[in-house]
Design a protein around this motif. Structure first.
Motif, PDB file in Angstrom:
ATOM      1  N   VAL A 205      48.334  27.763  28.134  1.00  0.00           N
ATOM      2  CA  VAL A 205      48.868  26.628  27.376  1.00  0.00           C
ATOM      3  C   VAL A 205      48.932  25.414  28.299  1.00  0.00           C
ATOM      4  CG1 VAL A 205      50.731  25.776  25.913  1.00  0.00           C
ATOM      5  CG2 VAL A 205      50.262  28.236  26.007  1.00  0.00           C
ATOM      6  N   GLY A 206      48.119  24.413  27.990  1.00  0.00           N
ATOM      7  CA  GLY A 206      48.152  23.152  28.726  1.00  0.00           C
ATOM      8  C   GLY A 206      49.142  22.220  28.055  1.00  0.00           C
ATOM      9  N   LEU A 207      50.168  21.805  28.795  1.00  0.00           N
ATOM     10  CA  LEU A 207      51.259  21.011  28.234  1.00  0.00           C
ATOM     11  C   LEU A 207      51.272  19.595  28.800  1.00  0.00           C
ATOM     12  CD1 LEU A 207      54.050  23.683  28.773  1.00  0.00           C
ATOM     13  CD2 LEU A 207      53.102  23.048  26.541  1.00  0.00           C
ATOM     14  N   MET A 208      51.703  18.656  27.999  1.00  0.00           N
ATOM     15  CA  MET A 208      52.028  17.317  28.457  1.00  0.00           C
ATOM     16  C   MET A 208      53.514  17.102  28.181  1.00  0.00           C
ATOM     17  SD  MET A 208      50.740  14.370  29.705  1.00  0.00           S
ATOM     18  CE  MET A 208      49.089  13.929  29.175  1.00  0.00           C
ATOM     19  N   LEU A 209      54.272  16.814  29.237  1.00  0.00           N
ATOM     20  CA  LEU A 209      55.711  16.620  29.076  1.00  0.00           C
ATOM     21  C   LEU A 209      55.980  15.146  28.778  1.00  0.00           C
ATOM     22  CD1 LEU A 209      56.992  18.899  31.997  1.00  0.00           C
ATOM     23  CD2 LEU A 209      56.257  19.525  29.687  1.00  0.00           C
ATOM     24  N   THR A 210      55.943  14.795  27.503  1.00  0.00           N
ATOM     25  CA  THR A 210      56.075  13.396  27.085  1.00  0.00           C
ATOM     26  C   THR A 210      57.546  13.009  26.951  1.00  0.00           C
ATOM     27  OG1 THR A 210      56.200  13.730  24.684  1.00  0.00           O
ATOM     28  CG2 THR A 210      54.003  13.805  25.676  1.00  0.00           C
ATOM     29  N   GLU A 211      57.782  11.720  26.739  1.00  0.00           N
ATOM     30  CA  GLU A 211      59.155  11.246  26.505  1.00  0.00           C
ATOM     31  C   GLU A 211      59.740  11.864  25.243  1.00  0.00           C
ATOM     32  OE1 GLU A 211      59.139   7.016  26.427  1.00  0.00           O
ATOM     33  OE2 GLU A 211      58.982   6.805  28.607  1.00  0.00           O
ATOM     34  N   ASP A 212      58.869  12.264  24.312  1.00  0.00           N
ATOM     35  CA  ASP A 212      59.313  12.876  23.054  1.00  0.00           C
ATOM     36  C   ASP A 212      59.396  14.397  23.150  1.00  0.00           C
ATOM     37  OD1 ASP A 212      59.302  10.340  21.895  1.00  0.00           O
ATOM     38  OD2 ASP A 212      57.179  10.518  21.375  1.00  0.00           O
ATOM     39  N   GLY A 213      59.234  14.940  24.367  1.00  0.00           N
ATOM     40  CA  GLY A 213      59.285  16.386  24.550  1.00  0.00           C
ATOM     41  C   GLY A 213      57.915  16.959  24.858  1.00  0.00           C
ATOM     42  N   PRO A 214      57.842  18.246  25.209  1.00  0.00           N
ATOM     43  CA  PRO A 214      56.558  18.880  25.533  1.00  0.00           C
ATOM     44  C   PRO A 214      55.630  18.934  24.323  1.00  0.00           C
ATOM     45  CG  PRO A 214      58.400  20.188  26.363  1.00  0.00           C
ATOM     46  CD  PRO A 214      58.988  19.140  25.454  1.00  0.00           C
ATOM     47  N   LYS A 215      54.353  18.657  24.575  1.00  0.00           N
ATOM     48  CA  LYS A 215      53.326  18.775  23.534  1.00  0.00           C
ATOM     49  C   LYS A 215      52.132  19.543  24.106  1.00  0.00           C
ATOM     50  CE  LYS A 215      54.627  14.621  20.965  1.00  0.00           C
ATOM     51  NZ  LYS A 215      54.160  13.380  20.304  1.00  0.00           N
ATOM     52  N   VAL A 216      51.437  20.258  23.233  1.00  0.00           N
ATOM     53  CA  VAL A 216      50.279  21.041  23.667  1.00  0.00           C
ATOM     54  C   VAL A 216      49.049  20.133  23.765  1.00  0.00           C
ATOM     55  CG1 VAL A 216      48.744  22.972  23.145  1.00  0.00           C
ATOM     56  CG2 VAL A 216      51.190  23.136  22.603  1.00  0.00           C
ATOM     57  N   LEU A 217      48.450  20.116  24.956  1.00  0.00           N
ATOM     58  CA  LEU A 217      47.182  19.400  25.148  1.00  0.00           C
ATOM     59  C   LEU A 217      46.006  20.270  24.737  1.00  0.00           C
ATOM     60  CD1 LEU A 217      47.534  17.734  28.674  1.00  0.00           C
ATOM     61  CD2 LEU A 217      47.417  16.570  26.467  1.00  0.00           C
ATOM     62  N   GLU A 218      46.068  21.558  25.145  1.00  0.00           N
ATOM     63  CA  GLU A 218      44.959  22.468  24.844  1.00  0.00           C
ATOM     64  C   GLU A 218      45.420  23.906  25.021  1.00  0.00           C
ATOM     65  OE1 GLU A 218      41.752  22.412  27.654  1.00  0.00           O
ATOM     66  OE2 GLU A 218      43.080  22.453  29.383  1.00  0.00           O
ATOM     67  N   TYR A 219      44.675  24.806  24.397  1.00  0.00           N
ATOM     68  CA  TYR A 219      44.820  26.237  24.634  1.00  0.00           C
ATOM     69  C   TYR A 219      43.535  26.759  25.274  1.00  0.00           C
ATOM     70  CZ  TYR A 219      48.554  26.377  21.006  1.00  0.00           C
ATOM     71  OH  TYR A 219      49.683  26.195  20.260  1.00  0.00           O
ATOM     72  N   ASN A 220      43.670  27.712  26.170  1.00  0.00           N
ATOM     73  CA  ASN A 220      42.530  28.492  26.641  1.00  0.00           C
ATOM     74  C   ASN A 220      42.829  29.959  26.374  1.00  0.00           C
ATOM     75  OD1 ASN A 220      41.127  26.239  27.574  1.00  0.00           O
ATOM     76  ND2 ASN A 220      42.044  26.365  29.596  1.00  0.00           N
ATOM     77  N   ALA A 221      41.778  30.761  26.292  1.00  0.00           N
ATOM     78  CA  ALA A 221      41.933  32.167  25.924  1.00  0.00           C
ATOM     79  C   ALA A 221      41.777  33.086  27.129  1.00  0.00           C
ATOM     80  CB  ALA A 221      40.915  32.532  24.831  1.00  0.00           C
ATOM     81  N   ARG A 222      42.066  32.558  28.326  1.00  0.00           N
ATOM     82  CA  ARG A 222      41.882  33.340  29.562  1.00  0.00           C
ATOM     83  C   ARG A 222      42.643  32.659  30.685  1.00  0.00           C
ATOM     84  NH1 ARG A 222      39.838  28.619  31.845  1.00  0.00           N
ATOM     85  NH2 ARG A 222      38.658  27.604  30.231  1.00  0.00           N
ATOM     86  N   PHE A 223      42.676  33.306  31.857  1.00  0.00           N
ATOM     87  CA  PHE A 223      43.290  32.700  33.031  1.00  0.00           C
ATOM     88  C   PHE A 223      42.636  31.355  33.329  1.00  0.00           C
ATOM     89  CE2 PHE A 223      44.491  37.120  34.234  1.00  0.00           C
ATOM     90  CZ  PHE A 223      45.815  36.906  34.589  1.00  0.00           C
ATOM     91  N   GLY A 224      43.432  30.380  33.727  1.00  0.00           N
ATOM     92  CA  GLY A 224      42.879  29.103  34.168  1.00  0.00           C
ATOM     93  C   GLY A 224      42.269  29.256  35.552  1.00  0.00           C
ATOM     94  N   ASP A 225      41.349  28.369  35.866  1.00  0.00           N
ATOM     95  CA  ASP A 225      40.711  28.351  37.183  1.00  0.00           C
ATOM     96  C   ASP A 225      40.740  26.901  37.656  1.00  0.00           C
ATOM     97  OD1 ASP A 225      39.085  28.504  39.394  1.00  0.00           O
ATOM     98  OD2 ASP A 225      37.476  29.614  38.422  1.00  0.00           O
ATOM     99  N   PRO A 226      41.536  26.532  38.665  1.00  0.00           N
ATOM    100  CA  PRO A 226      42.098  27.398  39.711  1.00  0.00           C
ATOM    101  C   PRO A 226      43.571  27.820  39.538  1.00  0.00           C
ATOM    102  CG  PRO A 226      42.058  25.131  40.483  1.00  0.00           C
ATOM    103  CD  PRO A 226      41.512  25.106  39.076  1.00  0.00           C
ATOM    104  N   GLU A 227      44.157  27.687  38.349  1.00  0.00           N
ATOM    105  CA  GLU A 227      45.563  28.092  38.196  1.00  0.00           C
ATOM    106  C   GLU A 227      45.803  29.551  38.585  1.00  0.00           C
ATOM    107  OE1 GLU A 227      45.136  24.680  35.226  1.00  0.00           O
ATOM    108  OE2 GLU A 227      43.920  26.392  35.853  1.00  0.00           O
ATOM    109  N   ALA A 228      44.865  30.426  38.228  1.00  0.00           N
ATOM    110  CA  ALA A 228      45.014  31.854  38.563  1.00  0.00           C
ATOM    111  C   ALA A 228      45.156  32.061  40.071  1.00  0.00           C
ATOM    112  CB  ALA A 228      43.809  32.646  38.052  1.00  0.00           C
ATOM    113  N   GLN A 229      44.598  31.130  40.842  1.00  0.00           N
ATOM    114  CA  GLN A 229      44.581  31.284  42.304  1.00  0.00           C
ATOM    115  C   GLN A 229      45.915  30.945  42.960  1.00  0.00           C
ATOM    116  OE1 GLN A 229      40.880  29.464  43.869  1.00  0.00           O
ATOM    117  NE2 GLN A 229      40.129  29.569  41.778  1.00  0.00           N
ATOM    118  N   VAL A 230      46.852  30.375  42.194  1.00  0.00           N
ATOM    119  CA  VAL A 230      48.212  30.168  42.717  1.00  0.00           C
ATOM    120  C   VAL A 230      49.251  31.002  41.969  1.00  0.00           C
ATOM    121  CG1 VAL A 230      47.887  27.878  43.739  1.00  0.00           C
ATOM    122  CG2 VAL A 230      48.449  28.064  41.302  1.00  0.00           C
TER     123      VAL A 230
END
Length: 421
Positions: free
Chosen positions: A270-295
């Motif tokens: 779940v890719g999130l944007m933390l806006t002034e109006d609260g968190p909103k979804v930017l995008e979904y992916n159906a697998r581990f992110g790269d390079p997010e999985a590496q941390v």
């Protein structure tokens, strides 16, 4: 148990390294893998899109679990092929992987089920898209509907830029059929946060947070890439933000997919944007992110095989997901010129500097084993990850570590996580 991992990038290397820690696993294969993966798993010369060949291999070698790392095979239906043959596989089926495969689908899903996201319109006709832009507020975001290696998003500051973007995506077909449909979305601002979640079709468990740097150059300038570095956790993802996302985004997404007859089993990014109006979804992916999985994976305390099996068996609610109380930073070493034009085949040296070093990881992305040694074989070459007690310490360790690796035309961003330390 024997395990097969499908893919060839830094994400798959991170998955392999995590699987190698499991006491349940005595043999790991990776198809097709890369030079780094080949040091801890047996690489198999089968492409990620060769579904029947992969299934044949799994059958013949009595693979206990196959883990699909990449987006293309998931969206293409590899899990369905494995399941029809009675093979145990981790990842969403084709009808669930559409949540990544079609941005128009995911936006419509969020609108239907009240999941917070930016306002948008979908277009299949370039002329209608261009006409819509005439009355739209700038800046604005254009997204190719299909898979585009993480690069199919254009942020346009002026009407002229936006019109050029529509032509690039829909008429010039820069990303092929991915641009047959586009999403035109309002421009929202705030810190971006990535949260990977384990899912069993009913239950969802978010992992520790991460933050990605997509732009090629320092200061978030330059072209969009597959990711130039990440850190975990991000201080922007507070307990309040987490609670909101669990109640308004994560579980509602699982429930929405189930209601649509598309039970989601696997990893939901779940890719999130933390806006002034609260968190909103930017995008979904159906697998581990790269390079997010590496941390994220190096900080996970659980046996990854146990968690994945719980997802497949619909028993994720029995898992107590735990992460280390520390931080990790990954700096991507790329070939200069990425993501456009770059040279391959450059000899890489310095790997021996990491032998026996705990809390340091060199994840291979675009590498190849040759008689001369390991050489560059892609735009993103390596992801160098280091842990530390704090984000500041992890960042210091990571940037010291990248100086131990050498290859001609090595390029990296120097500001991964800089604004937070």
């Amino acid at each position: 148990m024997k395990v097969l991992i499908v893919g060839s990038g830094g994400r798959e290397h991170a998955i392999v390294a995590s699987v190698a820690k499991s006491s349940q696993v005595n043999k790991i294969y990776c198809a097709p893998g890369n030079a780094g993966i080949g040091q801890i798993a047996e690489c198999v010369d089968i492409g990620a899109m060769e579904f029947e060949k992969l299934a044949d291999f799994a059958e013949k070698n009595e693979i206990g679990l196959t883990i699909i790392g990449m987006d293309d095979p998931l969206v293409g239906g590899v899990v369905d092929v494995f399941e029809k043959r009675g093979l145990r596989v981790f990842g969403p089926r084709k009808n669930a992987a559409i949540i990544e495969g079609s941005k128009a689908f995911s936006k419509d899903l969020m609108k239907k089920y009240g999941i917070p996201t930016a306002a948008y319109e979908n277009f299949t006709n370039p002329e209608e898209a261009l006409a819509y832009l005439e009355t739209a507020k700038m800046p604005i975001v254009l997204k190719a509907d299909g898979l585009a290696l993480g690069k199919g998003v254009l942020i346009c500051n002026t009407l002229e830029e936006a019109k050029t973007g529509v032509r690039t995506l829909m008429l010039d077909k820069q990303f092929g059929d991915a641009g047959n449909t586009i999403v035109i979305e309002e421009f929202i601002t705030g810190p971006e946060v990535s949260v990977l979640c384990y899912c069993d079709g009913t239950h969802i468990k978010p992992m520790t947070s991460a933050q990605d740097h997509k732009r090629a150059k320092d200061g978030d300038k330059g072209l969009n890439t597959g990711g130039m570095g990440t850190f975990s956790p991000t201080p922007f993802y507070t307990e309040d933000v987490k609670k909101f996302c669990e109640e308004k985004i994560y579980q509602p997404t699982m429930d929405a997919m189930k209601a649509e007859g598309r039970d989601f089993v696997g990893i939901l990014f779940v890719g999130l944007m933390l806006t002034e109006d609260g968190p909103k979804v930017l995008e979904y992916n159906a697998r581990f992110g790269d390079p997010e999985a590496q941390v994220v994976l190096p900080r996970m305390k659980n046996d990854v095989i146990e968690v994945m099996n719980a997802c497949i068996d619909g028993k994720l609610d029995t898992v107590d997901l735990q992460f280390e109380d520390n931080a990790a930073v990954c700096v991507v070493l790329a070939s200069d010129g990425y993501p456009e034009h770059y040279e391959k085949g450059k000899l890489i040296t310095g790997f021996e500097n990491f032998e026996g070093k705990e809390d340091y990881y060199v994840f291979h992305a675009g590498t190849k084993q040759t008689e001369e040694g390991i050489v560059t074989n892609g735009g993103r070459v390596l992801g160098v990850t280091a842990k530390g007690a704090s984000l500041k310490e992890a960042r210091k360790n990571a940037y010291e570590a990248v100086e131990l690796i050498h290859f001609e035309n090595k390029y990296m961003r120097t500001d991964i996580g800089k604004e937070l330390v």
